[in-house]
Design an enzyme around this catalytic site. Structure first.
Site, short mmCIF file in Angstrom:
data_model
loop_
_atom_site.label_atom_id
_atom_site.label_comp_id
_atom_site.label_asym_id
_atom_site.label_seq_id
_atom_site.Cartn_x
_atom_site.Cartn_y
_atom_site.Cartn_z
N THR A 79 0.85 -1.20 0.00
CA THR A 79 0.00 0.00 0.00
C THR A 79 0.88 1.25 0.00
O THR A 79 0.62 2.20 -0.75
CB THR A 79 -0.95 0.00 1.22
OG1 THR A 79 -1.78 -1.16 1.12
CG2 THR A 79 -1.82 1.24 1.26
N ASN A 157 -6.44 -10.77 -6.15
CA ASN A 157 -6.51 -11.31 -4.79
C ASN A 157 -7.81 -12.05 -4.50
O ASN A 157 -7.88 -12.86 -3.59
CB ASN A 157 -6.28 -10.21 -3.77
CG ASN A 157 -7.08 -8.96 -4.06
OD1 ASN A 157 -6.99 -8.40 -5.16
ND2 ASN A 157 -7.87 -8.51 -3.11
N GLN A 185 0.22 -10.66 -4.93
CA GLN A 185 -0.32 -12.03 -4.89
C GLN A 185 0.44 -12.99 -5.82
O GLN A 185 0.08 -14.16 -5.91
CB GLN A 185 -1.82 -12.03 -5.25
CG GLN A 185 -2.69 -11.26 -4.25
CD GLN A 185 -2.75 -11.89 -2.85
OE1 GLN A 185 -2.28 -13.02 -2.63
NE2 GLN A 185 -3.33 -11.17 -1.91
N SER A 205 4.48 -7.18 -0.50
CA SER A 205 4.31 -7.20 0.96
C SER A 205 4.81 -8.52 1.51
O SER A 205 4.38 -9.59 1.03
CB SER A 205 2.82 -7.06 1.33
OG SER A 205 2.39 -5.75 1.14
N HIS A 207 4.15 -9.96 4.34
CA HIS A 207 3.23 -10.79 5.13
C HIS A 207 2.36 -11.72 4.30
O HIS A 207 1.63 -12.56 4.83
CB HIS A 207 2.34 -9.90 6.03
CG HIS A 207 1.29 -9.12 5.30
ND1 HIS A 207 -0.03 -9.47 5.31
CD2 HIS A 207 1.37 -7.99 4.56
CE1 HIS A 207 -0.73 -8.59 4.61
NE2 HIS A 207 0.11 -7.67 4.14
N THR A 246 14.07 5.38 9.71
CA THR A 246 14.89 4.25 10.17
C THR A 246 14.41 2.95 9.55
O THR A 246 13.21 2.65 9.58
CB THR A 246 14.82 4.17 11.71
OG1 THR A 246 15.28 5.42 12.22
CG2 THR A 246 15.67 3.04 12.25
N CYS A 332 -9.58 -5.83 3.29
CA CYS A 332 -9.73 -4.39 3.52
C CYS A 332 -11.05 -3.87 2.98
O CYS A 332 -11.37 -2.70 3.15
CB CYS A 332 -8.56 -3.62 2.93
SG CYS A 332 -8.32 -3.97 1.23
N1 PLP Z 1 -2.47 -5.56 -3.64
C1 PLP Z 1 -3.03 -6.77 -3.52
C2 PLP Z 1 -3.35 -7.56 -4.76
C3 PLP Z 1 -3.34 -7.27 -2.26
O1 PLP Z 1 -3.92 -8.46 -2.14
C4 PLP Z 1 -3.05 -6.48 -1.13
C5 PLP Z 1 -3.42 -6.96 0.22
O2 PLP Z 1 -4.42 -7.62 0.41
C6 PLP Z 1 -2.43 -5.24 -1.31
C7 PLP Z 1 -2.16 -4.80 -2.58
C8 PLP Z 1 -2.07 -4.36 -0.14
O3 PLP Z 1 -1.10 -4.99 0.64
P1 PLP Z 1 -0.75 -4.42 2.11
O4 PLP Z 1 -2.04 -4.39 2.87
O5 PLP Z 1 0.22 -5.40 2.65
O6 PLP Z 1 -0.18 -3.06 1.92
#
Ligand code: PLP
Length: 389
Positions: A79, A157, A185, A205, A207, A246, A332
């Site tokens: 993001t 996603n 993804q 990302s 995570h 940092t 989200c």
């Molecule tokens: N783009 C895609 C395709 C995602 O699935 C996600 C998270 O669900 C994001 C962007 C955003 O990732 P983050 O929430 O780790 O910033």
């Protein structure tokens, strides 16, 4: 220690929202919170050692993505990277005022693009076909010499559908536009060679790949000085000025470890996830003979299934499952679900979209868990069906 005993028996099948941090990843990170707390920018012996460690993680990611180290910038995640890109790149491009994004992008892209409308940009959304892929013929008509940036995700996603990134990047380049790929993804689920794909920028990302939350990376072809832009964040020179502040050393170490684990077993992981997907989708289709796998005929990442159980509202199903964590869209978007913009863009009617579940596995998912999930989904959907009659 919080009491989490109530979540222990749960079966987690929502890995596109986030994944569990691997124990190897956590183990690699811990010393950097305790015995090795140094700032990667410090010039003392500790700082210099940590700087090397951060560069080691950058090396691992660069190898995994087939790019050069200096083209990668650590940040807090996709993001941030996406917002950074839209804010910086576009503000420096006065002659080109058009942004092209696919209609099925994550909200991080869609909202970043639409926010720039207030600054005089025109945003055009590329439609997708019924199977969820961006049409190249339509893209050819839309991407033109007014276009500053084209942004299309590697894989969706909600459906897992993969877009024709190489061809789209080529179209963008033919018009002199920059091409960004939200590759969140795709990492760990397909071989991602950013050089072969021909993208200019990409976002990630940690995570989503069994790494820690709050860390990610932005890829910029050619490095920080290759493009002419206005940096949106002011501060220190960390990450070549692209991401002042940092450096999150434990996070970066964890991301590096997660990437190392992905890279060393990618083919094996993909084939395992594919096996699970077949087992899951065969099972669902057997139980729900009128069910639909969205994007079934399209190329998809191996861990994602979007399945419609006609007549069974997904929010009711999800909230009545006692052991299984699944979703009906992007985490989200929770609270606004019922009308997924992705399924809408695919031309799926609302009454069908409201009955769709997303199941996303990871390499930690077992076949036994899939079997239990199928059994519980079947039982719960049946009860809902009886209640609805
Ligand atoms: N783009 C895609 C395709 C995602 O699935 C996600 C998270 O669900 C994001 C962007 C955003 O990732 P983050 O929430 O780790 O910033």
């Amino acid at each position: 220690m919080p009491n989490v005993s109530f979540i222990k028996p749960l079966i987690y099948l929502d890995n596109n929202a986030t994944t569990a941090c691997s124990s190897e990843v956590l183990e690699a990170m811990l010393p950097y919170y305790t015995d090795l707390p140094f700032n990667a920018s410090s010039t003392h012996i500790g700082g210099r050692a940590i700087h090397k460690i951060v560069e080691g993680s950058r090396d691992k990611l660069a190898k995994c993505l087939s790019v050069r180290k200096y083209e990668l910038f650590f940040n807090s995640g996709a993001t941030e990277g996406i917002n950074w890109l839209f804010l910086s790149l576009l503000k420096e491009n006065p002659d080109r005022r058009k942004i092209v994004v696919s209609s099925v992008e994550h909200k991080a892209v869609l909202n970043s693009a639409h926010a720039l409308q207030a600054e005089g940009f025109q945003v055009v959304e590329l439609p997708v076909s019924r199977d969820g892929t961006v049409s190249l013929d339509i893209a050819k008509d839309i991407i033109d010499t007014q276009t500053a940036l084209v942004s299309v995700q590697f894989a969706n996603n909600e459906t897992g559908v993969i877009h024709p990134i190489t061809e789209l990047a080529e179209l963008a380049h033919q018009s002199g536009a920059i091409f960004h790929c939200d590759a969140v993804q795709g990492l760990g689920k397909e071989k991602l060679d950013l050089t072969d794909l021909g993208v200019d920028c990409a976002t990630f990302s940690a995570h989503k790949v069994h790494g820690p939350k709050g860390v990610g990376a932005l890829y910029i072809k050619g490095g920080a000085n290759h493009w002419k832009w206005k940096l949106p964040f002011q501060g220190g020179p960390q990450e070549n000025g692209i991401r002042p502040g940092t450096v999150n050393v434990p996070g970066v170490v964890g991301f590096g470890k997660a990437v190392e684990l992905i890279s060393s077993h990618l083919a094996e992981h993909i084939s395992y996830l594919r096996e699970l997907q077949v087992c899951l989708e065969d099972g669902l289709k057997l139980i729900f003979s009128n069910g639909i796998v969205h994007g079934e005929k399209a190329q998809r990442i191996p861990n994602t299934t979007n399945f419609c159980i006609p007549g069974c509202p997904s929010d009711m199903l999800i909230s009545n499952l006692s052991r299984i964590c699944i979703s009906n869209g992007s985490a989200c978007n929770s609270g606004t679900i019922g009308s997924s913009h992705v399924l809408k863009a695919m031309g799926i009617p609302d009454e069908e979209a409201e009955c769709c579940i997303r199941i996303s596995t990871s390499t930690k998912t077992t076949k036994g868990e899939i079997e239990i999930a199928l059994e519980e989904i079947s039982r719960t959907a049946k009860k809902i069906g009886e209640y609805m009659q």
